[in-house]
Design a protein around this motif. Sequence first.
Motif, PDB file in Angstrom:
ATOM      1  N   ILE A 108      -2.174 -12.495 -11.684  1.00  4.85           N
ATOM      2  CA  ILE A 108      -2.255 -13.912 -10.959  1.00  4.85           C
ATOM      3  C   ILE A 108      -1.294 -13.999 -10.180  1.00  4.85           C
ATOM      4  O   ILE A 108      -1.468 -14.300  -8.911  1.00  4.85           O
ATOM      5  CB  ILE A 108      -2.687 -14.998 -11.887  1.00  4.85           C
ATOM      6  N   VAL A 109      -0.072 -13.741 -10.309  1.00  2.14           N
ATOM      7  CA  VAL A 109       1.145 -13.812  -9.757  1.00  2.14           C
ATOM      8  C   VAL A 109       1.122 -12.936  -8.280  1.00  2.14           C
ATOM      9  O   VAL A 109       1.412 -13.119  -7.382  1.00  2.14           O
ATOM     10  CB  VAL A 109       2.545 -13.616 -10.349  1.00  2.14           C
ATOM     11  N   LEU A 110       0.835 -11.448  -8.787  1.00  2.00           N
ATOM     12  CA  LEU A 110       0.721 -10.663  -7.853  1.00  2.00           C
ATOM     13  C   LEU A 110      -0.608 -11.035  -6.549  1.00  2.00           C
ATOM     14  O   LEU A 110      -0.342 -10.734  -5.291  1.00  2.00           O
ATOM     15  CB  LEU A 110       0.514  -9.186  -8.260  1.00  2.00           C
ATOM     16  N   ASN A 111      -1.558 -11.400  -7.043  1.00  2.48           N
ATOM     17  CA  ASN A 111      -2.553 -11.825  -6.159  1.00  2.48           C
ATOM     18  C   ASN A 111      -2.277 -13.002  -5.281  1.00  2.48           C
ATOM     19  O   ASN A 111      -2.345 -12.896  -3.869  1.00  2.48           O
ATOM     20  CB  ASN A 111      -3.852 -12.091  -7.006  1.00  2.48           C
ATOM     21  N   GLN A 112      -1.673 -13.901  -5.794  1.00  3.38           N
ATOM     22  CA  GLN A 112      -1.059 -14.977  -4.965  1.00  3.38           C
ATOM     23  C   GLN A 112       0.265 -14.581  -3.939  1.00  3.38           C
ATOM     24  O   GLN A 112       0.043 -15.152  -2.843  1.00  3.38           O
ATOM     25  CB  GLN A 112      -0.625 -16.113  -5.983  1.00  3.38           C
ATOM     26  N   LEU A 113       1.022 -13.745  -4.564  1.00  2.81           N
ATOM     27  CA  LEU A 113       1.994 -13.121  -3.546  1.00  2.81           C
ATOM     28  C   LEU A 113       1.404 -12.420  -2.399  1.00  2.81           C
ATOM     29  O   LEU A 113       2.021 -12.532  -1.444  1.00  2.81           O
ATOM     30  CB  LEU A 113       2.923 -12.260  -4.425  1.00  2.81           C
ATOM     31  N   LYS A 114       0.256 -11.509  -2.727  1.00  2.00           N
ATOM     32  CA  LYS A 114      -0.401 -10.858  -1.542  1.00  2.00           C
ATOM     33  C   LYS A 114      -1.008 -11.584  -0.640  1.00  2.00           C
ATOM     34  O   LYS A 114      -0.912 -11.290   0.637  1.00  2.00           O
ATOM     35  CB  LYS A 114      -1.546  -9.769  -2.087  1.00  2.00           C
ATOM     36  N   THR A 115      -1.478 -12.948  -0.940  1.00  2.00           N
ATOM     37  CA  THR A 115      -2.066 -13.909   0.105  1.00  2.00           C
ATOM     38  C   THR A 115      -0.774 -14.316   0.845  1.00  2.00           C
ATOM     39  O   THR A 115      -0.941 -14.680   2.252  1.00  2.00           O
ATOM     40  CB  THR A 115      -2.706 -14.994  -0.633  1.00  2.00           C
ATOM     41  N   LEU A 116       0.436 -14.396   0.534  1.00  2.00           N
ATOM     42  CA  LEU A 116       1.628 -14.689   1.314  1.00  2.00           C
ATOM     43  C   LEU A 116       2.190 -13.917   2.257  1.00  2.00           C
ATOM     44  O   LEU A 116       2.688 -14.296   3.174  1.00  2.00           O
ATOM     45  CB  LEU A 116       2.485 -15.546   0.309  1.00  2.00           C
ATOM     46  N   LEU A 117       1.877 -12.625   1.981  1.00  2.00           N
ATOM     47  CA  LEU A 117       2.520 -11.376   2.666  1.00  2.00           C
ATOM     48  C   LEU A 117       1.743 -11.207   3.857  1.00  2.00           C
ATOM     49  O   LEU A 117       0.596 -11.487   4.170  1.00  2.00           O
ATOM     50  CB  LEU A 117       2.525 -10.300   1.846  1.00  2.00           C
ATOM     51  N   PRO A 118       2.397 -10.817   4.983  1.00  2.00           N
ATOM     52  CA  PRO A 118       1.637 -10.369   6.182  1.00  2.00           C
ATOM     53  C   PRO A 118       0.817  -9.438   6.007  1.00  2.00           C
ATOM     54  O   PRO A 118       0.941  -8.573   5.130  1.00  2.00           O
ATOM     55  CB  PRO A 118       2.708  -9.801   7.180  1.00  2.00           C
ATOM     56  N   THR A 119      -0.434  -9.364   6.849  1.00  2.00           N
ATOM     57  CA  THR A 119      -1.176  -8.302   6.665  1.00  2.00           C
ATOM     58  C   THR A 119      -0.848  -6.910   7.015  1.00  2.00           C
ATOM     59  O   THR A 119       0.077  -6.518   7.821  1.00  2.00           O
ATOM     60  CB  THR A 119      -2.680  -8.469   7.808  1.00  2.00           C
ATOM     61  N   GLY A 120      -1.407  -5.869   6.246  1.00  2.00           N
ATOM     62  CA  GLY A 120      -1.188  -4.390   6.198  1.00  2.00           C
ATOM     63  C   GLY A 120       0.398  -4.065   5.561  1.00  2.00           C
ATOM     64  O   GLY A 120       0.907  -3.078   5.585  1.00  2.00           O
ATOM     65  N   THR A 121       0.611  -5.246   4.665  1.00  2.00           N
ATOM     66  CA  THR A 121       1.813  -4.986   3.798  1.00  2.00           C
ATOM     67  C   THR A 121       1.605  -4.330   2.376  1.00  2.00           C
ATOM     68  O   THR A 121       0.289  -4.607   1.895  1.00  2.00           O
ATOM     69  CB  THR A 121       2.475  -6.371   3.394  1.00  2.00           C
ATOM     70  N   VAL A 122       2.248  -3.228   2.329  1.00  4.13           N
ATOM     71  CA  VAL A 122       1.994  -2.420   0.912  1.00  4.13           C
ATOM     72  C   VAL A 122       2.852  -2.619   0.002  1.00  4.13           C
ATOM     73  O   VAL A 122       4.037  -2.562   0.213  1.00  4.13           O
ATOM     74  CB  VAL A 122       1.880  -0.832   1.215  1.00  4.13           C
ATOM     75  N   VAL A 123       2.425  -3.028  -1.148  1.00  2.00           N
ATOM     76  CA  VAL A 123       3.397  -3.245  -2.508  1.00  2.00           C
ATOM     77  C   VAL A 123       3.790  -2.041  -3.005  1.00  2.00           C
ATOM     78  O   VAL A 123       2.608  -1.459  -3.813  1.00  2.00           O
ATOM     79  CB  VAL A 123       2.802  -4.314  -3.369  1.00  2.00           C
ATOM     80  N   ASN A 124       4.737  -1.837  -3.203  1.00  2.00           N
ATOM     81  CA  ASN A 124       5.215  -0.438  -3.838  1.00  2.00           C
ATOM     82  C   ASN A 124       5.464  -0.648  -5.367  1.00  2.00           C
ATOM     83  O   ASN A 124       4.928   0.265  -6.069  1.00  2.00           O
ATOM     84  CB  ASN A 124       6.280   0.230  -3.130  1.00  2.00           C
ATOM     85  N   SER A 125       6.212  -1.794  -5.688  1.00  2.75           N
ATOM     86  CA  SER A 125       6.328  -1.862  -7.195  1.00  2.75           C
ATOM     87  C   SER A 125       6.460  -3.455  -7.295  1.00  2.75           C
ATOM     88  O   SER A 125       6.923  -4.074  -6.513  1.00  2.75           O
ATOM     89  CB  SER A 125       7.669  -1.103  -7.519  1.00  2.75           C
TER      90      SER A 125
END
Length: 140
Positions: A108-125
């Motif tokens: 849940i935390v990761l999904n909400q964090l992805k909505t805040l990040l700019p498009t095209g951002t890749v989460v490595n860890s």
Amino acid sequence: MREKVQFNFAARWEAEMATVFAPAGSFHRPSRIIVLGVSGGIALLVLAGLPWVYQYKLNYDLQAVNQKISTLLPVELQIKKLNDLKTKVQTERKFLETVKNENYDPTIVLNQLKTLLPTGTVVNSFTFGSDKKVDISLTV
């Protein structure tokens, strides 16, 4: 009855001139008709020109309103930016509340964090610890 004719030609000439050249205060019928005709023509011209004058006034008022609107455009842009920033702050607060509410589900935390990040951002860890710390490495 017989008409009496005056034989004094000078007196008769003066009498005729007096009728032809009347004093300025009295109007003869032809001059009154001319004055009424000219004034009527002027009145018709004024009445015929009223729609164009009104159209000119409306165009002038429209230009004044458009100028006032154009001066308000920067204010409108600032209000739009402010509203956009308010919505971003709202979403970030919602994310922080999710983290603070002892929600230890990292998905849940990761999904909400992805909505805040700019498009095209890749989460490595991504690490979400029990002390409510988030460690993330990403590539933009």
